[in-house]
Design a protein around this motif. Structure first.
Motif, PDB file in Angstrom:
ATOM      1  N   VAL A  92      -8.775  33.269  30.715  1.00 43.17           N
ATOM      2  CA  VAL A  92      -7.872  33.439  29.585  1.00 43.17           C
ATOM      3  C   VAL A  92      -6.442  33.698  30.078  1.00 43.17           C
ATOM      4  O   VAL A  92      -6.255  34.339  31.107  1.00 43.17           O
ATOM      5  CB  VAL A  92      -8.325  34.669  28.763  1.00 43.17           C
ATOM      6  CG1 VAL A  92      -7.367  34.958  27.635  1.00 43.17           C
ATOM      7  CG2 VAL A  92      -9.723  34.477  28.229  1.00 43.17           C
ATOM      8  N   THR A 129      -8.875  40.216  35.638  1.00 41.31           N
ATOM      9  CA  THR A 129      -9.956  41.205  35.727  1.00 41.31           C
ATOM     10  C   THR A 129     -11.322  40.517  35.896  1.00 41.31           C
ATOM     11  O   THR A 129     -11.489  39.359  35.535  1.00 41.31           O
ATOM     12  CB  THR A 129      -9.922  42.111  34.491  1.00 41.31           C
ATOM     13  OG1 THR A 129      -8.572  42.513  34.258  1.00 41.31           O
ATOM     14  CG2 THR A 129     -10.767  43.361  34.674  1.00 41.31           C
ATOM     15  N   CYS A 154      -7.518  42.748  31.851  1.00 43.24           N
ATOM     16  CA  CYS A 154      -8.334  42.223  30.741  1.00 43.24           C
ATOM     17  C   CYS A 154      -7.587  42.134  29.406  1.00 43.24           C
ATOM     18  O   CYS A 154      -7.031  43.097  28.909  1.00 43.24           O
ATOM     19  CB  CYS A 154      -9.572  43.086  30.568  1.00 43.24           C
ATOM     20  SG  CYS A 154     -10.646  42.537  29.222  1.00 43.24           S
ATOM     21  N   LEU A 155      -7.614  40.952  28.828  1.00 43.01           N
ATOM     22  CA  LEU A 155      -6.907  40.707  27.568  1.00 43.01           C
ATOM     23  C   LEU A 155      -7.821  40.831  26.357  1.00 43.01           C
ATOM     24  O   LEU A 155      -7.439  40.475  25.242  1.00 43.01           O
ATOM     25  CB  LEU A 155      -6.263  39.319  27.605  1.00 43.01           C
ATOM     26  CG  LEU A 155      -5.063  39.180  28.558  1.00 43.01           C
ATOM     27  CD1 LEU A 155      -4.699  37.719  28.775  1.00 43.01           C
ATOM     28  CD2 LEU A 155      -3.864  39.950  28.028  1.00 43.01           C
ATOM     29  N   GLY A 156      -9.043  41.313  26.565  1.00 44.10           N
ATOM     30  CA  GLY A 156      -9.950  41.494  25.427  1.00 44.10           C
ATOM     31  C   GLY A 156     -10.426  40.172  24.854  1.00 44.10           C
ATOM     32  O   GLY A 156     -10.616  40.032  23.657  1.00 44.10           O
ATOM     33  N   ALA A 157     -10.621  39.192  25.726  1.00 47.72           N
ATOM     34  CA  ALA A 157     -11.087  37.880  25.274  1.00 47.72           C
ATOM     35  C   ALA A 157     -12.039  37.288  26.308  1.00 47.72           C
ATOM     36  O   ALA A 157     -12.102  36.081  26.495  1.00 47.72           O
ATOM     37  CB  ALA A 157      -9.898  36.958  25.055  1.00 47.72           C
ATOM     38  N   CYS A 158     -12.798  38.169  26.972  1.00 48.27           N
ATOM     39  CA  CYS A 158     -13.580  37.777  28.142  1.00 48.27           C
ATOM     40  C   CYS A 158     -14.653  36.726  27.819  1.00 48.27           C
ATOM     41  O   CYS A 158     -15.129  36.037  28.714  1.00 48.27           O
ATOM     42  CB  CYS A 158     -14.245  38.984  28.791  1.00 48.27           C
ATOM     43  SG  CYS A 158     -13.419  40.537  28.463  1.00 48.27           S
ATOM     44  N   PRO A 218     -14.420  39.985  34.653  1.00 51.99           N
ATOM     45  CA  PRO A 218     -15.111  38.978  33.828  1.00 51.99           C
ATOM     46  C   PRO A 218     -14.406  37.625  33.854  1.00 51.99           C
ATOM     47  O   PRO A 218     -15.072  36.579  33.874  1.00 51.99           O
ATOM     48  CB  PRO A 218     -15.089  39.592  32.431  1.00 51.99           C
ATOM     49  CG  PRO A 218     -15.046  41.058  32.671  1.00 51.99           C
ATOM     50  CD  PRO A 218     -14.193  41.227  33.905  1.00 51.99           C
ATOM     51  N   CYS A 219     -13.085  37.596  33.885  1.00 53.13           N
ATOM     52  CA  CYS A 219     -12.374  36.330  34.012  1.00 53.13           C
ATOM     53  C   CYS A 219     -12.474  35.809  35.441  1.00 53.13           C
ATOM     54  O   CYS A 219     -12.654  34.612  35.655  1.00 53.13           O
ATOM     55  CB  CYS A 219     -10.900  36.472  33.619  1.00 53.13           C
ATOM     56  SG  CYS A 219     -10.617  36.264  31.853  1.00 53.13           S
ATOM     57  N   CYS A 265      -5.038  36.597  32.954  1.00 54.67           N
ATOM     58  CA  CYS A 265      -5.980  37.692  33.163  1.00 54.67           C
ATOM     59  C   CYS A 265      -6.626  37.583  34.534  1.00 54.67           C
ATOM     60  O   CYS A 265      -7.087  36.527  34.934  1.00 54.67           O
ATOM     61  CB  CYS A 265      -7.064  37.685  32.080  1.00 54.67           C
ATOM     62  SG  CYS A 265      -8.301  38.947  32.422  1.00 54.67           S
TER      63      CYS A 265
HETATM   64  S1  FES Z   1     -11.507  39.957  31.772  1.00 50.73           S
HETATM   65 FE1  FES Z   1     -10.133  38.420  31.177  1.00 50.73          FE
HETATM   66  S2  FES Z   1     -10.024  38.715  29.046  1.00 50.73           S
HETATM   67 FE2  FES Z   1     -11.352  40.299  29.661  1.00 50.73          FE
END
Ligand code: FES
Ligand SMILES: Cc1cc2nc3c(=O)[nH]c(=O)nc-3n(C[C@H](O)[C@H](O)[C@H](O)COP(=O)(O)O)c2cc1C
Ligand code: SF4
Lengths: 448, 192
Positions: free
Chosen positions: B150, B102, B141-145, B104-105, B100
């Motif tokens: 992740v 995005t 984003c993998l929905g695990a931020c 947040p990661c 990921c």
């Molecule tokens: S930004 Fe990486 S899982 Fe949401």
């Protein structure tokens, strides 16, 4: 405050099995509703509860359900949106993983209210193990007679099917989701007609978020009149907030709407404050698509009132000084975060995820990404900052679906609140030319 | 997905396409979930399984096979396969590592994780190691931020990563490669 209704029983061992869930009173609302309530009475409870869609837009669920074309001779469909791809959002995953039967129970109630005999759960393809959990929960529920033909001898029949996406943020948008469910590219449809009239296979359809549909269970259990008392004003009930970024306790929290943001951010019960004792720099409170709030506007509104976790309070001040509750994806940035780099990162995301149907979005997101990258890598020009503002303004409101707005708002708000940081990048190319200068903001001492 | 605007020539390799009777039965069960005449709806779930059964990417012949099974034009399958990022048209390693990237990661060290994997494997983002074992791909984003940074290995989540954990993971993958026949999670087992 602190009332939990969705996650109340999440820690009870076995709650993720049919028997464990049933032992805690699970499916009793289904027994009651199917045996002694008319579908419209279920909808009426939902309307009274004031529940608003938890997928992002906050549209009143009862009202949405009332738009469903009940006169059409076509079948009616309920589709559960479990696409969960808004950056910063991971609450539905948590709910489905830990308490899948709550969602199934909510789906049965909602399908009954809407007259759907075939209901789909659209799960993003990356959540493969969640698909396994849901398939198992559906088959168990079916074995126990709560799904299938003639449920509990009431004459009502329902099948629930899981459908997988395959990696496309845009398929979270409800009409793109329907296209995808029909086996096509996820290109959003022009509205009207709305799905309530012409949705899946051209039939009347309601699309609701996972959390919205799970919330139907407590609403029916306690009654709409009771549910209204939870929360604050028109923000009724509880909301799952997924907190991430530079905080001590990232995770999924159920809050009663109206909780002060300050308490959510700093108390040990929730986020537990900023990691490594750093200073707060900014928060995106509702998933990456909503405007960013600088530290000075996170815990208080521009007029000095305490900011609350509610639809109204987070939006207080409009786009000038407010933001939105959105999907509840609460992203926290500490003093080291570079707002230019983060904004560029998000622009890249929207460009990558644009379906490409409308030129303002397809071209605009690409230009924003390019110009932001130019500034970020030390090649920016003074006029680039206003250029970005102007591109954002030209996308906003001029596209088929709201992804265009979602791409424009983060850029416009970052420049509004952190303009000096963009100017610093333009004026100090040598300092920022290292592409990984995460802690840029610290040594430049701007806008902490 | 996004703007993978590209001109692609879809060439058949005329290699046989064959799925086991169990998989063919899965396909039938999936199609049966959708109303009469709406069999095209099963396209995404079927492509997931077809891709996995074909070694991680979709050959043109496989897509044509799926088109015939669903009674749609081949182009209706191609346009879907090119839209969704999880469908891969190029040969892919036995292990697909999706990192990921995005925000947040990224603010939790996600960019360093990607760098580490690429440098340890000696490949660029998007490439496959020379031995065909591992493909590295940055994804959104993998929905695990909440457990950033992740990544996924063949859609199995690895969360709260550190550089050390990533090193360990890469070693494990190389070790497992000798003993394990396929990736761990199978689509066909998850559906139905
Ligand atoms: S930004 Fe990486 S899982 Fe949401
Ligand atoms: C680009 C885009 C992405 C979206 N992604 C999601 C999503 O992942 N999950 C979701 O529930 N809603 C998402 N939505 C909102 C849906 O379109 C829709 O409003 C929602 O599913 C309605 O459910 P609700 O009324 O229960 O909130 C998205 C909207 C847009 C414009
Ligand atoms: S706004 Fe963007 S994502 Fe939405 S339909 Fe237009 S091009 Fe597609």
């Amino acid at each position: 405050m602190g009332r939990k209704i969705l996650l109340e029983k999440i820690d009870i061992p076995g709650i993720n099995t049919f028997d464990g869930y049933r032992a805690e009173g699970g499916f009793s609302t289904v027994e009651r509703a199917l045996r002694s309530m008319k579908p419209d009475e279920v909808t009426e409870e939902v309307r009274i509860s004031g529940l608003r869609g938890r997928g992002g837009a906050g549209f009143p669920t009862g009202l949405k359900w009332s738009f469903l074309d009940r006169k059409s001779n076509n079948p009616r469909y309920l589709v559960c949106n479990a696409d969960e791809s808004e950056p910063g959002t991971f609450k539905d995953r948590f709910l489905m993983e830990r308490n899948p039967y709550l969602l199934i129970e909510g789906l049965i109630l909602s399908s009954y209210a809407l007259g759907s005999n075939t209901t789909f759960i659209y799960v993003r393809g990356e959540f493969k193990y969640i698909i396994g959990i849901l398939e198992k929960a559906i088959s168990e529920t079916r074995k126990k007679g709560f799904l299938g033909k003639d449920i509990l001898g009431t004459g009502y029949s329902l099948e629930i099917y899981v459908h997988s996406g395959a990696g496309a943020y845009i398929c979270g948008e409800e009409t793109a989701l329907l296209e995808s469910l029909e086996g096509k590219r996820g290109n959003p449809r022009i509205k009207p007609p709305f799905p309530a009239v012409k949705g899946l296979y051209g039939c009347p359809t309601v699309v609701n978020n996972v959390e919205t549909l799970a919330s139907i269970v407590p609403i029916l259990a306690m009654g709409g009149m009771e549910y209204v008392k939870i929360g604050i004003g028109r923000s009724t009930g509880t909301k799952l907030i997924s907190a991430c970024g530079n905080i001590n306790n990232p995770g999924v929290y159920e809050i009663e709407l109206g909780l002060p943001v300050e308490e959510f951010l700093y108390s040990a019960e929730y986020c537990g404050g900023i990691k490594n004792g750093k200073e707060l720099k900014a928060v995106i409170p509702g998933g990456s698509s909503v405007p960013v709030l600088p530290a000075s506007l996170v815990c208080r509104t521009a007029s000095g009132e305490p900011r609350l976790m509610s639809y109204e309070s987070l939006a207080d001040g409009g786009f000038a000084t407010g933001s939105m509750l959105g999907s509840g994806g609460f992203i926290v940035f500490d003093e080291d975060a570079c707002m230019v780099r983060s904004t560029w990162n998000l622009s890249r995301f929207y460009h990558h995820e644009s379906c490409g149907q409308c030129s303002p979005c397809r071209e605009g997101t690409g230009w924003m990404e390019k110009v932001l990258h130019r500034i970020e890598s030390g090649h920016g020009r003074q006029e680039d900052i206003d250029l970005l503002v102007s591109i954002a303004a030209k996308i906003e409101g001029n596209t088929i679906c709201p992804l265009g707005d979602a791409a424009a708002w983060p850029v416009a708000s970052a420049i509004r609140h952190f303009r000096e940081e963009f100017e610093f990048h333009v004026n100090n190319p040598a300092l920022v030319s290292n592409p990984r200068h995460i802690s840029f903001a610290k040594h430049s001492q701007v806008h902490v | 997905m996004g703007l993978r605007i590209q001109h692609r020539i879809f060439e058949r390799d005329n290699l046989p396409v064959e799925f086991s009777p169990a998989i063919m039965e899965k396909f039938r069960q999936l199609i049966a979930r959708y109303p009469e005449g709406r069999q095209k709806s099963a396209l995404l779930p079927i492509l997931h399984i077809a891709q996995e059964e074909s070694g991680g990417h979709l050959r043109v012949d496989v897509m044509d096979f799926v088109a015939e099974m669903l009674q749609v034009q081949p182009v209706e399958v191609y346009e879907v396969a090119t839209f969704y990022t999880q469908f891969r048209l190029e040969k892919t390693g036995k292990y697909l590592i999706e990192v990921c990237r995005t925000a947040p990661c990224a603010i939790c060290g996600g960019e360093d994780i990607l760098d580490r994997i690429c440098s340890r494997l000696g490949v660029q983002d998007g490439e496959t190691t020379a031995d065909g074992l591992i493909t590295v791909q940055s994804v959104e984003c993998l929905g695990a931020c909440g457990s950033a940074p992740v990544l996924q290995v063949n859609t199995e989540f690895h969360e709260n990563l550190s550089l050390e954990k990533v090193d360990e993971l890469l070693n494990d993958l190389k070790k497992n490669a000798e003993t394990e026949k396929d990736g761990k999670l199978k689509w066909a087992e998850k559906f139905c």
